[in-house]
Enzyme design. Structure first.
Site, short mmCIF file in Angstrom:
data_model
loop_
_atom_site.label_atom_id
_atom_site.label_comp_id
_atom_site.label_asym_id
_atom_site.label_seq_id
_atom_site.Cartn_x
_atom_site.Cartn_y
_atom_site.Cartn_z
N ASP A 147 0.85 -1.19 0.00
CA ASP A 147 0.00 0.00 0.00
C ASP A 147 0.88 1.24 0.00
O ASP A 147 1.99 1.23 0.55
CB ASP A 147 -0.91 0.03 1.23
CG ASP A 147 -1.94 -1.09 1.21
OD1 ASP A 147 -2.44 -1.40 0.11
OD2 ASP A 147 -2.23 -1.66 2.28
N ASP B 51 -7.12 -1.28 -4.56
CA ASP B 51 -8.18 -0.92 -3.62
C ASP B 51 -9.08 0.17 -4.22
O ASP B 51 -10.30 0.13 -4.09
CB ASP B 51 -7.59 -0.40 -2.30
CG ASP B 51 -6.78 -1.46 -1.58
OD1 ASP B 51 -7.07 -2.65 -1.74
OD2 ASP B 51 -5.85 -1.07 -0.85
#
Length: 216
Positions: A147, A181
């Protein structure tokens, strides 16, 4: 291939960009390192998670394996649904949204399935190495999801009179996430916004299809 071109192109573009960004971050940043994009409101902040989207966790090594298997099964289901929608000529907007969700799910599966095998461990002091001589930091299905996007748009402290979180620090938006995401979130949000348009047409087409079958 008629009807498949745009969804396939969208899936490939999202996957390509997602993996390019993740590879760059993994190979060029140490864990916790960050770059400011727009002051302190938009940052590239490298972190990894063992669990679900937006950094949520799911119980240890066994939980990690279960989550990876569940993801693969879910992607197979989404992929089957996407092919079905294309064949039945569902609303193009709905098909593209499901394509975004599919691409995002596959993007994170790649991390959790293969990254542990092809990268060395990222630490606070050392960058990862691709295909290290001693092997990767983990086994198949036990990789960590990369991430990097962090947008702490609002920061402050709850007032003393505020219930539950009085005098505690708050940050909006706290989760660190990746392009995969984002693709999933955008796909779901657009479907929710335009659900009446998307599914109204499908109900009408389904009713028309069944009436034609009965007449025959």
């Amino acid at each position: 291939m008629k009807g498949y071109t745009r969804p396939l192109f969208l899936v490939l573009v999202v996957l390509f960009l997602d993996q390019v960004i993740k590879f760059w971050v993994k190979l060029n940043m140490t864990l916790g390192q960050e770059f400011k994009i727009v002051g302190n409101r938009a940052l590239i902040h490298f972190t990894e998670n063992n669990g679900m989207a937006f950094g949520m966790e799911f119980g240890g090594e066994s939980g990690k394996l279960a989550l990876s298997v569940f993801r693969i099964l879910a992607v197979l289901g989404i992929g089957y649904g996407l092919v079905y929608m294309i064949k039945r000529k569902y609303h193009r907007g709905l098909i593209l949204c499901v394509s975004l969700i599919f691409a995002g799910a596959v993007g994170n599966i790649i991390d959790s399935t293969f990254y542990g095998m092809i990268f060395s461990e990222s630490t606070w002091y050392e960058k990862a190495v691709l295909f290290p001589a001693g092997g990767g930091y983990s086994s198949i299905f036990h990789g960590k999801v990369v991430d990097m996007f962090y947008f702490p748009l609002l920061q402050g402290t709850f007032p003393s009179w505020f219930p539950l979180w009085s005098n505690e620090e708050f940050i909006f938006f706290r989760p660190v996430f990746n392009l995969a995401d984002s693709a999933i979130s955008v796909g779901v949000i657009i479907i929710l916004i335009f659900q009446k348009r998307y599914f109204k047409e499908e109900v009408q087409e389904s009713a028309s299809y069944h009436s034609e079958v009965i007449e025959e």
